[in-house]
Design an enzyme around this catalytic site. Structure first.
Site, PDB file in Angstrom:
ATOM      1  N   GLY A   1       0.791  -1.232   0.000  1.00  0.00           N
ATOM      2  CA  GLY A   1       0.000   0.000   0.000  1.00  0.00           C
ATOM      3  C   GLY A   1       0.816   1.271   0.000  1.00  0.00           C
ATOM      4  O   GLY A   1       0.304   2.333   0.346  1.00  0.00           O
ATOM      5  N   THR A   2       2.104   1.209  -0.406  1.00  0.00           N
ATOM      6  CA  THR A   2       2.966   2.403  -0.337  1.00  0.00           C
ATOM      7  C   THR A   2       3.070   3.136  -1.664  1.00  0.00           C
ATOM      8  O   THR A   2       3.893   4.052  -1.796  1.00  0.00           O
ATOM      9  CB  THR A   2       4.377   2.007   0.123  1.00  0.00           C
ATOM     10  OG1 THR A   2       4.934   1.063  -0.801  1.00  0.00           O
ATOM     11  CG2 THR A   2       4.353   1.394   1.508  1.00  0.00           C
TER      12      THR A   2
ATOM     13  N   PHE B   1       7.244  -1.218   4.920  1.00  0.00           N
ATOM     14  CA  PHE B   1       5.848  -1.515   4.592  1.00  0.00           C
ATOM     15  C   PHE B   1       5.652  -2.082   3.192  1.00  0.00           C
ATOM     16  O   PHE B   1       4.642  -2.741   2.934  1.00  0.00           O
ATOM     17  CB  PHE B   1       5.000  -0.251   4.746  1.00  0.00           C
ATOM     18  CG  PHE B   1       5.216   0.473   6.041  1.00  0.00           C
ATOM     19  CD1 PHE B   1       4.863  -0.114   7.247  1.00  0.00           C
ATOM     20  CD2 PHE B   1       5.808   1.734   6.075  1.00  0.00           C
ATOM     21  CE1 PHE B   1       5.079   0.532   8.456  1.00  0.00           C
ATOM     22  CE2 PHE B   1       6.017   2.391   7.269  1.00  0.00           C
ATOM     23  CZ  PHE B   1       5.660   1.795   8.471  1.00  0.00           C
TER      24      PHE B   1
ATOM     25  N   ARG C   1       9.395  -2.315 -10.591  1.00  0.00           N
ATOM     26  CA  ARG C   1      10.835  -2.246 -10.911  1.00  0.00           C
ATOM     27  C   ARG C   1      11.552  -1.349  -9.893  1.00  0.00           C
ATOM     28  O   ARG C   1      12.138  -0.326 -10.218  1.00  0.00           O
ATOM     29  CB  ARG C   1      11.063  -1.717 -12.332  1.00  0.00           C
ATOM     30  CG  ARG C   1      10.591  -2.659 -13.416  1.00  0.00           C
ATOM     31  CD  ARG C   1      10.850  -2.099 -14.803  1.00  0.00           C
ATOM     32  NE  ARG C   1      12.281  -1.901 -15.049  1.00  0.00           N
ATOM     33  CZ  ARG C   1      13.112  -2.827 -15.511  1.00  0.00           C
ATOM     34  NH1 ARG C   1      12.664  -4.044 -15.764  1.00  0.00           N
ATOM     35  NH2 ARG C   1      14.377  -2.559 -15.722  1.00  0.00           N
TER      36      ARG C   1
ATOM     37  N   GLU D   1       2.916  -3.462 -12.955  1.00  0.00           N
ATOM     38  CA  GLU D   1       2.061  -2.683 -12.044  1.00  0.00           C
ATOM     39  C   GLU D   1       0.645  -3.229 -11.896  1.00  0.00           C
ATOM     40  O   GLU D   1      -0.333  -2.476 -11.872  1.00  0.00           O
ATOM     41  CB  GLU D   1       2.028  -1.217 -12.480  1.00  0.00           C
ATOM     42  CG  GLU D   1       3.397  -0.567 -12.478  1.00  0.00           C
ATOM     43  CD  GLU D   1       3.366   0.937 -12.692  1.00  0.00           C
ATOM     44  OE1 GLU D   1       2.280   1.527 -12.569  1.00  0.00           O
ATOM     45  OE2 GLU D   1       4.423   1.506 -12.979  1.00  0.00           O
ATOM     46  N   GLY D   2       0.526  -4.551 -11.802  1.00  0.00           N
ATOM     47  CA  GLY D   2      -0.777  -5.154 -11.550  1.00  0.00           C
ATOM     48  C   GLY D   2      -1.720  -5.167 -12.725  1.00  0.00           C
ATOM     49  O   GLY D   2      -2.909  -5.434 -12.557  1.00  0.00           O
TER      50      GLY D   2
ATOM     51  N   TYR E   1      16.189  12.819  -6.668  1.00  0.00           N
ATOM     52  CA  TYR E   1      14.927  12.928  -5.930  1.00  0.00           C
ATOM     53  C   TYR E   1      14.627  14.403  -5.707  1.00  0.00           C
ATOM     54  O   TYR E   1      15.481  15.142  -5.215  1.00  0.00           O
ATOM     55  CB  TYR E   1      15.080  12.268  -4.562  1.00  0.00           C
ATOM     56  CG  TYR E   1      14.173  11.097  -4.279  1.00  0.00           C
ATOM     57  CD1 TYR E   1      12.816  11.296  -4.058  1.00  0.00           C
ATOM     58  CD2 TYR E   1      14.678   9.812  -4.201  1.00  0.00           C
ATOM     59  CE1 TYR E   1      11.992  10.220  -3.770  1.00  0.00           C
ATOM     60  CE2 TYR E   1      13.869   8.734  -3.915  1.00  0.00           C
ATOM     61  CZ  TYR E   1      12.528   8.945  -3.698  1.00  0.00           C
ATOM     62  OH  TYR E   1      11.710   7.893  -3.410  1.00  0.00           O
TER      63      TYR E   1
END
Length: 629
Positions: free
Chosen positions: A209-210, A278, A288, A339-340, A549
């Site tokens: 869930g992150t 998590f 990935r 990704e599902g 980032y």
């Protein structure tokens, strides 16, 4: 809802752990044969257990509308000083005297202006589930746990994008899954997917869930019943092969549990994403992922040896676990990053290594960001990067300084002041320009010490000064608590986000400067009344470039629709990244948040190839989360 506990089930789980433990050091025969036997017995045990308990653990210990553990958060005490609650982190229970002044000075916040979150989930705000009754009846016969409680559904309906958490804090609940299912093993997933195909039910896999790409959001236009397939109960290491240094692991295990269990047997994967507390192994594969120590251990694509994924067409897996094959395009690369959208990753065989003998943190302070980037480039060129090397710009340096806990003694305070005096006065570093790199070395003790000397010698050529182990360790560990700050910020009208990119070395400075300036300019143009925070860090290095980032946040007081303004600024920042030669994503993935740029990122033909795979593997769009495409 399926309910009830079972001693038989607990015994089965205990036996599984014992089997895995025996397999770790086989006394005779091939360990791969033992692995197959272990897996067969595991599946038999799971399939024979028909009474399930609906898992509630995540609800009990984690926030439903914020980041992380319920008992861990930043708060301001009666004296106006920040504290971090709980007992889980090094910062827990400590006073952080500089955070209040930093927030007020950076964002113009005031403790008198507060925007509290909705404390309790209002079940009445959640739309009743749209259940496919035929699917539910068939599901009951499998003995697989499921629930349609509002709390279970909402918890799995979102990741951690700003707009998702902001809405939850205000008690606004959109489209959520209609049913949550908890498979216990690969065979359970096969049954669920077969039933979903039979009854035309939409399935969205859920790991940790992150997600920060809107990947878990339910498409509002989806009219079918949506099932959230929670892999959290698939959390075992099925075997460890000491001869080949591989481990076969269920995909629902979260990072910190994986490393802890491997450590107990003397091994590690070394894969440590910021979210490792998590996020799940299956999620790493599906997006990935990359970790903080990828310089030694590699990214997820470097660690994976074998995958099993359940799709509407059946199970995808290779026939062998050799280290490399030349059998056409690698099917693993259709799975990693999917990704599902194609199926559910259920089991992963990955490389493991013996735990490092020695670990040492470090840090270097540079006179400016340009010198720091030049140093990291040279370290990458000489291929001597430590396990982790991360360079913070000046804004992040000040931010990190504001998170320093209260010193415990006059002597410690004196030493801190002496270090600051030496750097800024004696060496002439400008406090408003200097930046800091944090380092982590791992491996054989003698080699680590040689490696450390090599890196510090390179840093010295670029004006870098060694800044101590403590600063390096503190900087590394702060990674795990920084995410909690966004919840504190929203309490005082500050919203923020982070996003990442990869970029060639010759564009690193340009992209850092231009994106930060674009964020400031866009905030001003969109009516943000206060100066925003716009900062960056270089977090991973490669031969040909680096991962950067970006962090930005602003005080939204005075804005009628702050989330819309935020989305506009974030969109502009991503456009700037692409215009400066950066990638659409380095490791967060695409989801729904970035899919508008997919054609630009992979070309029209590339997008067509992805669509063709989707059409073949999942012709009825059972995995209809609408990510990527």
């Amino acid at each position: 809802m399926a309910s009830g506990g079972s001693d038989r089930q607990r015994t089965a789980q205990q036996r599984l752990r014992i089997i895995a433990g025996h397999l770790r050091r086989p006394e005779d025969g091939d360990s791969a044969i033992g692995a197959a036997e272990c897996k067969a017995e595991a599946n038999e045990l799971h399939d024979s257990s028909t009474t399930k308990t609906v898992p509630k653990k995540r609800h009990e210990i984690m926030k439903w509308n914020g980041w992380g553990y319920s008992d861990s958060k930043f708060v301001f005490n009666k004296k106006g000083q920040a504290e971090f609650t709980g007992k889980r982190y090094r910062l827990s229970g400590l006073v952080i005297p500089g955070l209040k002044d930093w927030m007020e000075g950076t964002f113009g916040t005031s403790l008198q202006h507060r925007s509290s979150a909705t404390p309790i989930l209002n079940s009445g705000a959640v739309q009743p589930p749209t259940l496919n009754e035929a699917f539910v009846e068939d599901l009951k016969s499998t003995g697989i746990s499921f629930s349609h409680d509002a709390e279970d559904r909402v918890f799995r309906a979102h990741g951690h994008c700003l707009h998702e958490i902001f809405a939850l804090r205000e008690g606004k609940i959109g489209r959520v899954p209609d049913l949550v299912v908890w498979p216990n093993c690969h065979n359970d997933v096969v049954k669920i997917v077969e039933l979903a195909c039979k009854h035309n039910v939409c399935v969205i896999p859920y790991g940790g869930g992150t997600s920060v790409s809107s990947a878990l959001e339910c498409p509002p236009e989806e009219t079918r019943s949506i099932v959230s397939l929670d892999t959290s109960q698939m959390n075992r290491i099925l075997w460890i092969d000491e001869k080949n240094l591989t481990a076969h692991i269920e995909a629902g295990i979260v990072g910190q549990d994986l490393e802890r269990l491997l450590n107990e047997s003397g091994y590690c994967t070394g894969h440590e994403p910021d979210s490792m507390e998590f996020s799940s192994l299956g999620g790493w594969v599906a997006t990935r992922a990359s970790g903080m120590k990828k310089n030694i251990y590699g990214n997820i694509e470097d660690l994976v040896i074998h995958l099993r994924m359940v799709t509407p067409r059946g199970v995808i897996e290779k026939s062998c676990q050799g280290p490399r094959t030349s059998t056409g395009p690698d099917i693993h690369h259709f799975i990693m990053g999917s990704e599902g959208t194609l199926g559910v990753v259920t089991e992963v065989t990955m490389k493991v290594r013996p735990m490092p003998e020695y670990r040492k943190y470090g840090s270097v302070v540079f006179p400016d960001f340009e010198q720091g980037v030049a140093c990291l480039r040279e370290v990458a060129r000489q291929r001597c990067a430590p396990a982790s090397i991360r360079l913070m710009d000046n804004e992040q340096f000040k931010f990190g300084h504001a998170l320093k806990p209260q010193v415990s003694s006059i002597f410690t305070s004196f030493l801190e002041g002496l270090k600051t005096f030496y750097v800024t006065k004696f060496k002439g570093f400008d406090h408003n320009r200097l930046c800091v790199a944090t380092l982590l070395f791992e491996g054989d003790r003698e080699r680590v010490l040689q490696h450390e000397k090599q890196v510090y010698d390179i840093a010295a050529k670029f004006g870098g000064l060694a800044a101590g182990e403590d600063n390096g360790q503190r900087g590394y560990m702060l990674t795990f608590v920084i995410a909690y700050l966004r919840d504190l910020g929203m309490e005082y009208f500050v919203i923020g986000e982070s996003f990442e990119t990869s970029v060639p070395w010759d564009r690193v400075l340009d992209i850092c400067r231009n994106v930060k300036e674009r964020i400031v300019r866009e905030c001003k143009d969109k009516g943000v009344q206060f100066q925003p925070l716009s900062s960056c860090r270089v977090t991973q290095t490669y031969d040909a470039g680096a991962c950067v980032y970006f962090y930005f946040a602003f005080n939204y007081r005075g804005l009628s629709d702050p989330v819309h303004v935020f989305d506009q600024v974030e969109h502009a920042a991503r456009e700037e990244i692409l215009a400066n030669g950066g990638s659409l994503s380095h490791h967060h993935g695409v989801g729904k948040l970035r899919k508008a740029w997919m054609k630009e990122a992979v070309s029209g033909v590339g997008l067509g190839m992805l669509k063709s795979v989707k059409d073949y593997v999942d012709p009825s769009n059972i995995f209809g989360n609408r990510n990527l495409l």
